[in-house]
Design an enzyme around this catalytic site. Structure first.
Site, short mmCIF file in Angstrom:
data_model
loop_
_atom_site.label_atom_id
_atom_site.label_comp_id
_atom_site.label_asym_id
_atom_site.label_seq_id
_atom_site.Cartn_x
_atom_site.Cartn_y
_atom_site.Cartn_z
CG HIS A 96 -0.31 0.07 2.55
ND1 HIS A 96 0.63 -0.83 2.98
CD2 HIS A 96 -0.47 0.95 3.58
CE1 HIS A 96 1.00 -0.53 4.22
NE2 HIS A 96 0.36 0.56 4.60
CG HIS A 98 -0.42 4.01 4.82
ND1 HIS A 98 -1.03 3.28 5.81
CD2 HIS A 98 -1.43 4.65 4.15
CE1 HIS A 98 -2.34 3.46 5.75
NE2 HIS A 98 -2.62 4.28 4.76
CG ASP A 100 4.90 3.06 7.35
OD1 ASP A 100 3.92 3.49 6.70
OD2 ASP A 100 4.80 2.15 8.20
CG HIS A 185 -3.35 -0.64 7.25
ND1 HIS A 185 -3.26 0.00 8.45
CD2 HIS A 185 -2.28 -0.22 6.52
CE1 HIS A 185 -2.19 0.76 8.47
NE2 HIS A 185 -1.57 0.65 7.31
ZN LIG Z 1 3.23 0.40 8.03
#
Ligand SMILES: [Zn+2]
Length: 268
Positions: A96, A98, A100, A185
């Site tokens: 994904h 995000h 990080d 998430h």
């Molecule tokens: Zn993460």
């Protein structure tokens, strides 16, 4: 044919509050957690899953996450530890987008790029509560343009070399390398199952479960787009691990991470 090898590329660490790690459960207080990427050396090529965070980005946009990252914990640095350069990576898959999980993409202009078909559109137009999560758009010229954040693009990042092939559902990316669709998430989140010839499979939960305790208590992180889907994904991960007798590895679990092989050590 050589057996598949899996290297964990240590990417440093970040801090968030316990109530973010364990949504509505806590306990509160600073939790420092690891960030890492997964390199799969496979007969069909070199596959990199996720690319960690960019230190400068976090310092600029989310300094309260107190990033720690050495040169060896950047994508070029971690690859260098095992004698590789970014150009040696054939395929980058992002679980994904995000910050990080995609901060090092910019170092990999030559690799083929793959993600869920809804993740780039989501990075282009995130929900109001997802803006910090999707704050590093240096992985995609398209997303950077859509967000008015082209200042993040590294010289050399173009639409042509930052375009993603979009997939959906479960996909076997290479023999024994399974992308497991685990939304919740994020809209297009994936976990990763790797099978070997000579050892148990490894199931990387990625952010479907930050920690072992998350999975055991079905307590997801506070960052999500659909918490109901997130719980279903955790059930799915647990069932799959049992069916495959897979070793579970968690994305942001410092206690377990200390026992994982990193650097020049590998699985396979
Ligand atoms: Zn993460």
């Amino acid at each position: 044919m050589t057996d598949t090898k899996v290297y964990l590329l240590d990417g440093g660490s970040l801090v968030i509050d316990g109530y973010h790690v364990f949504w509505n459960r806590g306990p509160a207080g600073e939790v420092r957690f690891p960030v890492y990427s997964i390199l799969v050396e496979h007969a069909e090529g070199r596959f990199l899953f996720d690319t960690g965070f960019d230190y400068d980005h976090v310092m600029k946009v989310l300094p309260f996450e107190k990033p720690m990252q050495t040169k060896e914990q950047t994508i070029p640095g971690a690859l260098g530890l095992i004698g590789l350069e970014p150009k040696d990576v054939n395929v980058v898959f992002n679980s994904h987008f995000h910050f990080d999980h995609c901060g090092g993409n910019k170092h990999l202009p030559d690799a083929k790029k793959i993600c869920h078909r809804l993740e780039v559109p989501q990075a282009c137009n995130p929900q109001p509560f997802e803006h910090l999560g999707y704050s590093d758009v240096s992985f995609s010229a398209e997303a950077a343009e859509a967000r008015g954040m082209t200042d993040q693009l590294m010289a050399g990042t173009t639409r042509a070399n930052s375009t993603f092939e979009g997939i959906e559902g479960d996909v076997e990316l290479a023999k024994g390398v399974h992308l497991i669709f685990t939304p919740g998430h994020s809209i297009g989140h994936y976990s990763l199952l790797v099978e070997f010839q000579t050892r148990r499979p490894i199931l990387f939960t990625i952010d479907a479960a930050y920690t072992q305790k998350s999975l055991e208590t079905l307590c997801q992180a506070s960052f999500h787009i659909d918490p109901v889907a997130g719980v279903a994904s955790m059930h799915r991960v647990r069932k799959l691990a049992e069916e495959k007798d897979a070793e579970l590895m968690y994305s942001h679990d410092m206690e377990n991470y200390r026992t994982y092989r990193t650097g020049t050590q590998f699985y396979g």
